[in-house]
Design a protein around this motif. Sequence first.
Motif, PDB file in Angstrom:
ATOM      1  N   HIS A 156       0.893  -1.481   0.030  1.00  0.00           N
ATOM      2  CA  HIS A 156       0.223  -0.040  -0.163  1.00  0.00           C
ATOM      3  C   HIS A 156       0.869   1.087  -0.060  1.00  0.00           C
ATOM      4  O   HIS A 156       0.857   2.573   0.343  1.00  0.00           O
ATOM      5  CB  HIS A 156      -1.017  -0.409   1.077  1.00  0.00           C
ATOM      6  N   LEU A 157       2.113   1.164  -1.253  1.00  0.00           N
ATOM      7  CA  LEU A 157       2.759   2.207  -0.752  1.00  0.00           C
ATOM      8  C   LEU A 157       2.019   3.464  -1.561  1.00  0.00           C
ATOM      9  O   LEU A 157       2.143   4.450  -0.959  1.00  0.00           O
ATOM     10  CB  LEU A 157       4.544   2.329  -1.452  1.00  0.00           C
ATOM     11  N   ILE A 158       1.507   3.011  -2.783  1.00  0.00           N
ATOM     12  CA  ILE A 158      -0.158   4.116  -3.176  1.00  0.00           C
ATOM     13  C   ILE A 158      -0.830   3.647  -2.275  1.00  0.00           C
ATOM     14  O   ILE A 158      -2.078   3.010  -2.948  1.00  0.00           O
ATOM     15  CB  ILE A 158       0.044   3.606  -4.686  1.00  0.00           C
ATOM     16  N   ASN A 159      -1.468   4.644  -1.669  1.00  0.00           N
ATOM     17  CA  ASN A 159      -2.931   4.497  -0.652  1.00  0.00           C
ATOM     18  C   ASN A 159      -3.852   5.965  -0.919  1.00  0.00           C
ATOM     19  O   ASN A 159      -3.151   6.940  -1.906  1.00  0.00           O
ATOM     20  CB  ASN A 159      -2.483   4.401   0.679  1.00  0.00           C
ATOM     21  N   GLY A 190       0.475  -6.591  -6.936  1.00  0.00           N
ATOM     22  CA  GLY A 190      -0.621  -6.062  -6.877  1.00  0.00           C
ATOM     23  C   GLY A 190      -0.766  -4.707  -5.179  1.00  0.00           C
ATOM     24  O   GLY A 190      -1.482  -4.091  -5.322  1.00  0.00           O
ATOM     25  N   PRO A 191      -0.562  -5.354  -4.621  1.00  0.00           N
ATOM     26  CA  PRO A 191      -0.793  -4.795  -2.512  1.00  0.00           C
ATOM     27  C   PRO A 191      -0.104  -3.933  -2.893  1.00  0.00           C
ATOM     28  O   PRO A 191       0.344  -2.980  -1.418  1.00  0.00           O
ATOM     29  CB  PRO A 191      -0.066  -6.263  -1.925  1.00  0.00           C
ATOM     30  N   VAL A 192       0.742  -3.532  -3.421  1.00  0.00           N
ATOM     31  CA  VAL A 192       1.814  -2.272  -3.599  1.00  0.00           C
ATOM     32  C   VAL A 192       0.812  -0.972  -3.784  1.00  0.00           C
ATOM     33  O   VAL A 192       0.897   0.275  -3.113  1.00  0.00           O
ATOM     34  CB  VAL A 192       2.584  -1.805  -4.920  1.00  0.00           C
ATOM     35  N   VAL A 193      -0.288  -1.250  -3.992  1.00  0.00           N
ATOM     36  CA  VAL A 193      -1.910  -0.297  -3.973  1.00  0.00           C
ATOM     37  C   VAL A 193      -2.825  -0.692  -3.814  1.00  0.00           C
ATOM     38  O   VAL A 193      -3.143  -2.011  -3.765  1.00  0.00           O
ATOM     39  CB  VAL A 193      -1.757   0.143  -5.900  1.00  0.00           C
ATOM     40  N   ASP A 194      -3.220   0.250  -3.008  1.00  0.00           N
ATOM     41  CA  ASP A 194      -4.551   0.022  -2.587  1.00  0.00           C
ATOM     42  C   ASP A 194      -5.722   0.555  -3.058  1.00  0.00           C
ATOM     43  O   ASP A 194      -6.197   1.383  -3.864  1.00  0.00           O
ATOM     44  CB  ASP A 194      -4.524   0.841  -1.293  1.00  0.00           C
ATOM     45  N   SER A 195      -5.827  -1.052  -3.755  1.00  0.00           N
ATOM     46  CA  SER A 195      -7.305  -1.117  -4.824  1.00  0.00           C
ATOM     47  C   SER A 195      -8.153  -0.283  -4.765  1.00  0.00           C
ATOM     48  O   SER A 195      -8.972   0.643  -5.573  1.00  0.00           O
ATOM     49  CB  SER A 195      -7.411  -2.183  -5.330  1.00  0.00           C
ATOM     50  N   GLN A 196      -8.789  -0.008  -3.387  1.00  0.00           N
ATOM     51  CA  GLN A 196     -10.420   0.641  -3.526  1.00  0.00           C
ATOM     52  C   GLN A 196     -10.288   1.861  -3.645  1.00  0.00           C
ATOM     53  O   GLN A 196     -10.410   2.457  -3.985  1.00  0.00           O
ATOM     54  CB  GLN A 196     -10.740   0.212  -1.561  1.00  0.00           C
ATOM     55  N   ALA A 197      -8.913   2.219  -2.582  1.00  0.00           N
ATOM     56  CA  ALA A 197      -8.586   3.903  -3.019  1.00  0.00           C
ATOM     57  C   ALA A 197      -8.363   4.306  -4.188  1.00  0.00           C
ATOM     58  O   ALA A 197      -8.337   5.176  -4.977  1.00  0.00           O
ATOM     59  CB  ALA A 197      -7.457   3.578  -2.110  1.00  0.00           C
ATOM     60  N   LEU A 198      -7.405   3.850  -5.219  1.00  0.00           N
ATOM     61  CA  LEU A 198      -7.297   3.581  -6.452  1.00  0.00           C
ATOM     62  C   LEU A 198      -8.792   3.823  -7.772  1.00  0.00           C
ATOM     63  O   LEU A 198      -8.941   4.546  -7.992  1.00  0.00           O
ATOM     64  CB  LEU A 198      -6.305   3.043  -7.468  1.00  0.00           C
ATOM     65  N   PRO A 228      -4.917  15.830 -11.017  1.00  0.00           N
ATOM     66  CA  PRO A 228      -6.416  15.468 -11.949  1.00  0.00           C
ATOM     67  C   PRO A 228      -6.230  14.805 -13.613  1.00  0.00           C
ATOM     68  O   PRO A 228      -6.952  13.424 -13.340  1.00  0.00           O
ATOM     69  CB  PRO A 228      -7.367  16.213 -11.853  1.00  0.00           C
ATOM     70  N   ASN A 229      -4.951  15.304 -14.123  1.00  0.00           N
ATOM     71  CA  ASN A 229      -4.989  14.503 -14.984  1.00  0.00           C
ATOM     72  C   ASN A 229      -3.404  13.583 -15.155  1.00  0.00           C
ATOM     73  O   ASN A 229      -3.290  12.414 -16.791  1.00  0.00           O
ATOM     74  CB  ASN A 229      -3.918  15.438 -16.484  1.00  0.00           C
ATOM     75  N   ALA A 230      -3.703  12.637 -14.295  1.00  0.00           N
ATOM     76  CA  ALA A 230      -2.012  12.050 -14.186  1.00  0.00           C
ATOM     77  C   ALA A 230      -3.002  10.948 -14.495  1.00  0.00           C
ATOM     78  O   ALA A 230      -3.722  10.134 -14.037  1.00  0.00           O
ATOM     79  CB  ALA A 230      -1.409  12.065 -13.348  1.00  0.00           C
ATOM     80  N   ILE A 231      -1.587   9.579 -14.623  1.00  0.00           N
ATOM     81  CA  ILE A 231      -2.006   7.798 -14.550  1.00  0.00           C
ATOM     82  C   ILE A 231      -1.223   7.156 -13.840  1.00  0.00           C
ATOM     83  O   ILE A 231       0.005   7.661 -14.248  1.00  0.00           O
ATOM     84  CB  ILE A 231      -2.674   7.390 -16.251  1.00  0.00           C
ATOM     85  N   LEU A 232      -1.980   5.993 -13.478  1.00  0.00           N
ATOM     86  CA  LEU A 232      -0.845   5.218 -12.685  1.00  0.00           C
ATOM     87  C   LEU A 232      -1.049   3.609 -13.192  1.00  0.00           C
ATOM     88  O   LEU A 232      -2.024   3.438 -13.687  1.00  0.00           O
ATOM     89  CB  LEU A 232      -1.166   5.004 -11.547  1.00  0.00           C
TER      90      LEU A 232
END
Length: 313
Positions: free
Chosen positions: A211-214, A233-241, A223-227
């Motif tokens: 969850h480095l990216i939370n 997978g778990p590096v990102v908080d999926s629900q938050a994304l 607002p114009n950024a893409i990830l």
Amino acid sequence: MKLVIIEPLGVAKEKLLDLATATLGNQVEIIYYDTRVTDTVELIKRGKDADIIAVSNLPLNSEVIEGCPNLKMLAVAFTGVDHIAVDTCKAKGITICNCAGYSNAAVSDLVFGMIITLYRNMLSCNEVVRQSGTKDGLIGFELEGKKFGIIGTGAIGLRTANIAKAFGCEVYAYSRTVKENTGLIYTDLDTLLQTCDIISLHVPLNAHTKHLINAQKLALMKPNAILINTARGPVVDSQALADALNSHQIAGAGIDVFEMEPPVPSDHPLLHSINTIVTPHVAFATKEALEKRAVIVFNNILNYLNGSPTNII
């Protein structure tokens, strides 16, 4: 010595076994399984007599490792080893060797496939042509001049950075280790997230990167950024994304990895978020990469047998 190839490695059986024999000769007895199973009892049954197990991304938990008393080496046909009970292996003196480098080109290719698909509305363009439509509302963006953020500058991260520079991007980086003479602008994570138009993740999964990216980090993005996530997978908080995408907090995402291996549950939040491309953990999966991987696996085993193991975790 008995080598058990406990699951298919993505190369045709005959070709794989020919390669194994050419590399290892008669130093090992090879047992090959051409099916993938996840049941602990079955995995122990397959590996219980093995001195060496070759495995791709099949989870090998502590119970499986404990159930293979002769095991001396794991030849992991993958870069990451978060699916392996590493602590148990270390406690039992089992050598783990991975296949770092085999998928550098493959993963980087998919990163830019996702970016261009998002930037040029490729999926929508395909649909609109089939429905007798036009380009109205489908004007895209160019990569040239964009600020491109790389999180994790290992081999794949650096290759991705070099491709981004070839597209004319200004490339920023955040990494545990700063690489000299790369032409990258190293900065802290928050500054990178606030600055960049495109952010691509290339870090391993561990206690520091889960969850480095939370939600808090996503709130820093433009607002114009893409990830893009082709890491874990778990590096990102999926629900938050998903929340950030659906609220237009950020503009889009390309996701190849999830908290689980596909099939992904139908209620997963990123299957229902807008402007999101999802792929079933295929970044590494090209014909060329899988053949490179098999070569590394058997060379790792050969080097281990010769007393000079390589690619040790």
